[in-house]
Write an enzyme that holds these catalytic residues in place. Structure first.
Site, PDB file in Angstrom:
ATOM      1  N   LYS A 184      24.515 -21.871 -15.681  1.00 25.80           N
ATOM      2  CA  LYS A 184      23.771 -21.223 -17.167  1.00 25.80           C
ATOM      3  C   LYS A 184      21.979 -21.421 -17.383  1.00 25.80           C
ATOM      4  O   LYS A 184      21.464 -22.066 -17.788  1.00 25.80           O
ATOM      5  CB  LYS A 184      24.370 -22.178 -17.877  1.00 25.80           C
ATOM      6  CG  LYS A 184      24.221 -21.971 -19.720  1.00 25.80           C
ATOM      7  CD  LYS A 184      25.300 -22.931 -20.565  1.00 25.80           C
ATOM      8  CE  LYS A 184      25.058 -22.384 -22.030  1.00 25.80           C
ATOM      9  NZ  LYS A 184      23.517 -22.293 -22.883  1.00 25.80           N
TER      10      LYS A 184
ATOM     11  N   GLU B  82      29.068 -20.530 -12.147  1.00 28.41           N
ATOM     12  CA  GLU B  82      28.002 -20.344 -12.351  1.00 28.41           C
ATOM     13  C   GLU B  82      26.775 -20.687 -12.658  1.00 28.41           C
ATOM     14  O   GLU B  82      27.165 -21.710 -13.569  1.00 28.41           O
ATOM     15  CB  GLU B  82      28.394 -18.947 -12.992  1.00 28.41           C
ATOM     16  CG  GLU B  82      29.245 -18.541 -12.066  1.00 28.41           C
ATOM     17  CD  GLU B  82      29.214 -16.840 -13.204  1.00 28.41           C
ATOM     18  OE1 GLU B  82      28.921 -15.881 -12.798  1.00 28.41           O
ATOM     19  OE2 GLU B  82      30.816 -16.777 -12.976  1.00 28.41           O
TER      20      GLU B  82
ATOM     21  N   LYS C 185      27.042 -28.940 -20.139  1.00 31.12           N
ATOM     22  CA  LYS C 185      25.750 -29.454 -19.876  1.00 31.12           C
ATOM     23  C   LYS C 185      24.630 -29.961 -19.505  1.00 31.12           C
ATOM     24  O   LYS C 185      25.785 -31.174 -19.445  1.00 31.12           O
ATOM     25  CB  LYS C 185      25.395 -28.979 -21.736  1.00 31.12           C
ATOM     26  CG  LYS C 185      25.802 -28.009 -22.976  1.00 31.12           C
ATOM     27  CD  LYS C 185      24.858 -26.260 -21.912  1.00 31.12           C
ATOM     28  CE  LYS C 185      23.516 -26.772 -22.749  1.00 31.12           C
ATOM     29  NZ  LYS C 185      23.707 -26.680 -23.674  1.00 31.12           N
TER      30      LYS C 185
ATOM     31  N   CYS D 115     -13.708 -39.149 -41.065  1.00 36.94           N
ATOM     32  CA  CYS D 115     -13.661 -39.242 -39.888  1.00 36.94           C
ATOM     33  C   CYS D 115     -13.706 -37.844 -39.198  1.00 36.94           C
ATOM     34  O   CYS D 115     -12.685 -37.263 -39.631  1.00 36.94           O
ATOM     35  CB  CYS D 115     -11.941 -39.857 -39.458  1.00 36.94           C
ATOM     36  SG  CYS D 115     -11.777 -39.621 -37.691  1.00 36.94           S
TER      37      CYS D 115
ATOM     38  N   GLN E 218       0.970  -1.217  -0.026  1.00 36.28           N
ATOM     39  CA  GLN E 218       0.086  -0.254   0.498  1.00 36.28           C
ATOM     40  C   GLN E 218       1.038   1.526   0.282  1.00 36.28           C
ATOM     41  O   GLN E 218       0.215   2.568  -0.541  1.00 36.28           O
ATOM     42  CB  GLN E 218      -1.178  -0.100   1.244  1.00 36.28           C
ATOM     43  CG  GLN E 218      -1.846  -1.251   1.301  1.00 36.28           C
ATOM     44  CD  GLN E 218      -1.715  -2.455   1.533  1.00 36.28           C
ATOM     45  OE1 GLN E 218      -0.338  -2.916   1.794  1.00 36.28           O
ATOM     46  NE2 GLN E 218      -2.350  -3.614   1.732  1.00 36.28           N
TER      47      GLN E 218
ATOM     48  N   CYS F 218     -11.458 -46.398 -34.968  1.00 37.88           N
ATOM     49  CA  CYS F 218     -10.699 -45.022 -34.814  1.00 37.88           C
ATOM     50  C   CYS F 218     -11.578 -45.114 -33.208  1.00 37.88           C
ATOM     51  O   CYS F 218     -12.812 -45.141 -33.578  1.00 37.88           O
ATOM     52  CB  CYS F 218     -10.948 -44.564 -35.651  1.00 37.88           C
ATOM     53  SG  CYS F 218     -10.853 -42.847 -36.103  1.00 37.88           S
TER      54      CYS F 218
ATOM     55  N   LEU G 268      30.134 -20.150 -25.988  1.00 39.58           N
ATOM     56  CA  LEU G 268      30.580 -21.135 -25.109  1.00 39.58           C
ATOM     57  C   LEU G 268      31.411 -22.508 -25.768  1.00 39.58           C
ATOM     58  O   LEU G 268      30.224 -22.774 -26.363  1.00 39.58           O
ATOM     59  CB  LEU G 268      30.513 -21.248 -23.707  1.00 39.58           C
ATOM     60  CG  LEU G 268      30.749 -19.337 -22.922  1.00 39.58           C
ATOM     61  CD1 LEU G 268      30.400 -19.639 -21.759  1.00 39.58           C
ATOM     62  CD2 LEU G 268      32.210 -19.388 -23.158  1.00 39.58           C
TER      63      LEU G 268
ATOM     64  N   CYS H  78      -6.542 -44.753 -39.212  1.00 40.33           N
ATOM     65  CA  CYS H  78      -7.962 -44.170 -40.250  1.00 40.33           C
ATOM     66  C   CYS H  78      -8.069 -43.979 -41.210  1.00 40.33           C
ATOM     67  O   CYS H  78      -7.593 -42.880 -41.352  1.00 40.33           O
ATOM     68  CB  CYS H  78      -8.554 -43.567 -38.852  1.00 40.33           C
ATOM     69  SG  CYS H  78     -10.430 -42.861 -39.404  1.00 40.33           S
TER      70      CYS H  78
ATOM     71  N   TYR I 134      25.819 -11.276 -15.652  1.00 40.54           N
ATOM     72  CA  TYR I 134      27.392 -12.362 -15.266  1.00 40.54           C
ATOM     73  C   TYR I 134      28.531 -11.200 -15.167  1.00 40.54           C
ATOM     74  O   TYR I 134      29.572 -12.091 -15.625  1.00 40.54           O
ATOM     75  CB  TYR I 134      26.696 -13.633 -15.372  1.00 40.54           C
ATOM     76  CG  TYR I 134      27.115 -13.663 -17.062  1.00 40.54           C
ATOM     77  CD1 TYR I 134      27.351 -13.978 -17.954  1.00 40.54           C
ATOM     78  CD2 TYR I 134      25.208 -14.450 -17.304  1.00 40.54           C
ATOM     79  CE1 TYR I 134      27.234 -13.391 -19.101  1.00 40.54           C
ATOM     80  CE2 TYR I 134      25.079 -14.496 -18.319  1.00 40.54           C
ATOM     81  CZ  TYR I 134      26.050 -14.056 -20.041  1.00 40.54           C
ATOM     82  OH  TYR I 134      25.125 -14.331 -20.966  1.00 40.54           O
TER      83      TYR I 134
ATOM     84  N   CYS J 108     -14.440 -41.526 -35.063  1.00 43.56           N
ATOM     85  CA  CYS J 108     -14.956 -42.308 -35.557  1.00 43.56           C
ATOM     86  C   CYS J 108     -15.617 -43.764 -35.585  1.00 43.56           C
ATOM     87  O   CYS J 108     -16.807 -44.317 -36.754  1.00 43.56           O
ATOM     88  CB  CYS J 108     -14.891 -41.915 -37.260  1.00 43.56           C
ATOM     89  SG  CYS J 108     -13.581 -43.311 -37.528  1.00 43.56           S
TER      90      CYS J 108
ATOM     91  N   ASP K  91      18.923 -20.309 -18.818  1.00 47.59           N
ATOM     92  CA  ASP K  91      18.275 -20.506 -20.037  1.00 47.59           C
ATOM     93  C   ASP K  91      17.575 -19.676 -21.070  1.00 47.59           C
ATOM     94  O   ASP K  91      16.490 -19.591 -20.591  1.00 47.59           O
ATOM     95  CB  ASP K  91      17.671 -22.250 -20.346  1.00 47.59           C
ATOM     96  CG  ASP K  91      17.113 -22.698 -21.946  1.00 47.59           C
ATOM     97  OD1 ASP K  91      18.090 -22.354 -23.065  1.00 47.59           O
ATOM     98  OD2 ASP K  91      16.784 -23.864 -22.183  1.00 47.59           O
TER      99      ASP K  91
ATOM    100  N   TYR L   2       4.218   1.590  -1.867  1.00 48.77           N
ATOM    101  CA  TYR L   2       4.446   1.639  -2.532  1.00 48.77           C
ATOM    102  C   TYR L   2       3.513   2.274  -3.730  1.00 48.77           C
ATOM    103  O   TYR L   2       3.868   3.085  -4.137  1.00 48.77           O
ATOM    104  CB  TYR L   2       4.829   0.214  -2.873  1.00 48.77           C
ATOM    105  CG  TYR L   2       5.420   0.429  -4.386  1.00 48.77           C
ATOM    106  CD1 TYR L   2       7.225  -0.287  -4.382  1.00 48.77           C
ATOM    107  CD2 TYR L   2       4.828  -0.143  -5.627  1.00 48.77           C
ATOM    108  CE1 TYR L   2       7.477   0.021  -5.433  1.00 48.77           C
ATOM    109  CE2 TYR L   2       5.129  -0.036  -6.452  1.00 48.77           C
ATOM    110  CZ  TYR L   2       6.648   0.332  -7.028  1.00 48.77           C
ATOM    111  OH  TYR L   2       7.610   0.116  -8.131  1.00 48.77           O
TER     112      TYR L   2
END
Length: 659
Positions: free
Chosen positions: A110, A108, A305, A422, A31, A399, A80, A417, A217, A402, A112, A33
């Site tokens: 990595k 560190e 990785k 269908c 509030q 199927c 890298l 099918c 980084y 159908c 994504d 803020y």
């Protein structure tokens, strides 16, 4: 007085945002803020002469660009090299210690996401640039400014350039895909794709709504501040109120690095963001300089990785889906579980043979993973956990939609099918026809096709071009407004001018993918010529084999398909293409492979350029490959090319060659 109060409020709100978004330690209530924010917003409206694009009130976005400006990096953003196991890490360590025997490392996470560079001048944020090809990126300042954790002001007047990763938190990713699913839009495959797509929005309001975040980084000009190591640089960026990942460790040797990698591997499923590995850097900048770089990557850093993450969940059921060709695909219904950053509740089982081969049963505990960290797959059943409640799945002979008898063709693992009427096949064929790679009717997504089919408006492909006749009926449906209706009709109308290859692919001829459709369009030039082509004529074309030729001939001998094409002709769809003049180049007659993320072109655009120059664009690298063209984050294909001695070319060189 008003100007002073505006500046004071901006400083207060910058500090509170840093506490909330970076430190996660708010010192005031929401509030309080909001009161500061509303006061600033009101004063800025009263005194527009004090406007500042870096004011916290501008983070909601609102800038709309026509295109992105290209920007050359002050210093190349190198990629890298990747390693995948302890032995390869030890080999990296051995090479480092041959030059720097006493090196220590900073390990560190990595992230994504999307590599980004930020520039500050006189303590103020001035520019954000994507990595691009490492030499030239794109100015995305208007979108990056909407990321709440990025400070618009820092306590240093000198120019500062930092680099890091913009990413989409898991919670934001799941919320975004839920919203897209509700609208019938294509889902993002993973948080990285979602982040990249958000940053490349021309309208910054869209980027702001995506709730992106970032970690930093690399301090580009850290030497100007007397900084001598990576750990010092990270600490200095934290002083600047930049968000630096706290999950990092100083390691004296590779054994300590490996121990930290194992720790993070265990935490990975519970992190609020996606990571695909770890980055290991020599800490000392002097040692980094001594070790140097190759053309594309530093010799002082390596990216480890992670193997595809595997988790255990319960297989609740197996259900069948029917594709546009009638192909039946069994899918595992799973107890929802988080894997590689997203919640997974289903995975394909491909066909009956795979179910039998893996001995997967209903109510089994199963191991799943995401192939390439994208597509969920069932790895195996955990047989030792069976308690007698498991049921062997009996593949049906009719199927599920159908009720027609299923057929398994010779030498094929899939069931089909073969009922042309269908309902599932009809709906899937229309979804495929309107999809991005076919006719690209982006306002007619999967959910909308299904909705109109349920309402009786879409029962065949040609019905798409009859929707304009149902305006009053469509506008009467809940959620449809004049603007959304007109956008859909306009997109349908524009699709009539699509090139012949898009139409051929959109028809859904079995065995004819995007590449084959392009080859057929270039060879026959008109739909009529293609419809008259014989089996022998077709098999004489490079990349059109016997089975594909049979499928094409059979398709155009079917009266319903001939009737469909005649209807589409009547609606004005383009049925021809211009003969391409092949320009001579170093690529003419060569086999070329594209890999990595291209920044100046899409993969399809690069492919079109190469094919226009007479190249054969392949998806895999072999001894017969002439060139591998690589972009950002190029992986195993580039490695294989180097191992085989195949010529390689980065994106920048490629662009110069074809410009």
């Amino acid at each position: 007085m008003s100007q002073q109060r505006i500046l004071e409020l901006r400083r207060i709100l910058d500090r509170l945002s840093y506490e909330y978004y970076v430190l996660d330690k708010p010192s005031v209530s929401d509030q309080e803020y909001d009161r500061y924010y509303q006061e600033l917003e009101s004063l800025e409206q009263q005194f527009p002469e004090y406007a500042d694009p870096n004011s916290i009130t501008q983070r909601v976005g609102g800038v709309v660009l026509d295109a992105f400006t290209k920007v050359e990096h002050s210093r190349a953003m190198l990629s890298l090299d990747d390693v995948f196991n302890l032995e390869e890490l030890q080999d990296f360590d051995r090479k480092v210690r041959e030059v720097e025997p006493n090196a220590r490392y900073v390990a560190e996470l990595k992230i994504d996401g999307l590599a980004m560079s930020l520039i500050y001048r006189n303590g103020t944020f001035v520019q954000a640039v994507t990595r691009g090809n490492g030499i030239v990126g794109e100015d995305v300042t208007h979108n990056v400014r909407t990321i709440q954790s990025i400070p618009m002001h820092i306590p240093y007047t000198e120019e500062v350039e930092v680099r890091g990763e913009v990413y989409m938190p898991n919670a934001s990713f799941e919320m975004l895909n839920k919203q897209r699913e509700e609208k019938g839009e294509e889902l993002f495959a993973n948080p990285r794709n979602a982040a990249a797509g958000s940053i490349r929005q021309l309208d910054s309001k869209i980027a702001a709504s995506r709730k992106l975040d970032a970690f930093w980084y690399y301090f580009v000009n850290s030497s100007e501040f007397g900084i001598q190591s990576q750990e010092e640089a990270l600490e200095k960026m934290e002083e600047m109120h930049l968000r630096v990942n706290p999950l990092r460790r100083i390691c004296a040797n590779m054994d300590e690095v490996w121990a930290f990698i194992q720790e993070i591997g265990e935490q990975r499923p519970h992190l609020p963001y996606a990571i695909d590995g770890m980055v290991i850097k020599v800490d000392s900048f002097a040692a980094q300089a001594h070790l140097g770089n190759t053309i594309r990557a530093p010799k002082w850093a390596i990216a480890y990785k992670f193997p595809a993450e595997e988790v255990v969940t319960k297989l609740l059921d197996i259900v069948l889906t029917v594709g546009r060709t009638g192909k039946i695909t069994p899918n595992a219904v799973l107890e929802p579980v988080r894997v590689a950053g997203t919640t997974v509740s289903a995975a394909t089982l491909h066909n009956e043979d795979m179910i039998k081969e893996k001995d997967v049963r209903i109510n089994d505990d199963v191991v799943i993973r995401k192939a390439g960290d994208i597509i969920p797959e069932v790895v195996r059943a955990i047989n030792e956990r069976r308690d007698g409640t498991q049921a062997v799945y009996q593949f049906p002979n009719v199927c599920p939609v159908c009720g027609s008898e299923l057929v398994r063709l010779p030498d094929e693992a899939a069931h089909y099918c073969i009922n042309q009427d269908c309902p599932a096949r009809v709906v899937e064929s229309m979804i495929h026809f309107a999809s991005r790679d076919a006719m690209n009717i982006d306002t007619l997504g999967e959910k909308k096709v299904e909705f109109f089919h349920d309402k009786g408006l879409l029962n065949t492909i040609e019905d798409i071009y009859r929707l304009v006749e149902h305006k009053e009926e469509i506008l009467a449906f809940e959620g449809f407004k004049e603007k959304s209706y007109q956008n859909m009709i306009d997109a349908i109308e524009v699709s009539k001018q699509n090139p012949l290859e898009d139409l051929i692919f959109g028809l859904g001829i079995r065995q004819v993918g995007k590449k084959a459709a392009k080859i057929l369009a270039k060879r026959f030039l008109t739909m009529d010529a293609l419809m008259q082509a014989s089996h022998d004529e077709l098999t004489m074309i490079k990349d059109i084999g016997d089975i594909t030729a049979q499928s094409i001939v059979a398709f155009f001998h079917e009266p319903k398909n001939i009737e469909l094409i005649n209807h589409l002709k009547a609606y004005g769809l383009r049925m021809d293409t211009e003969k391409e003049e092949i320009k001579e180049s170093i690529f003419t007659g060569k086999t070329v492979v594209l890999t990595g993320t291209l920044t100046q072109l899409t993969r399809n655009e690069a492919k079109a350029i190469l094919e226009g120059l007479g190249a054969n664009v392949s998806g895999s690298v072999s001894k017969k490959t002439d060139y591998v063209i690589y972009g950002e984050a190029a992986g195993s294909k580039l490695t294989k090319a180097n191992d085989l001695g195949v010529a390689t070319m980065d994106e920048e060189t490629f662009m110069k060659e074809v410009s």
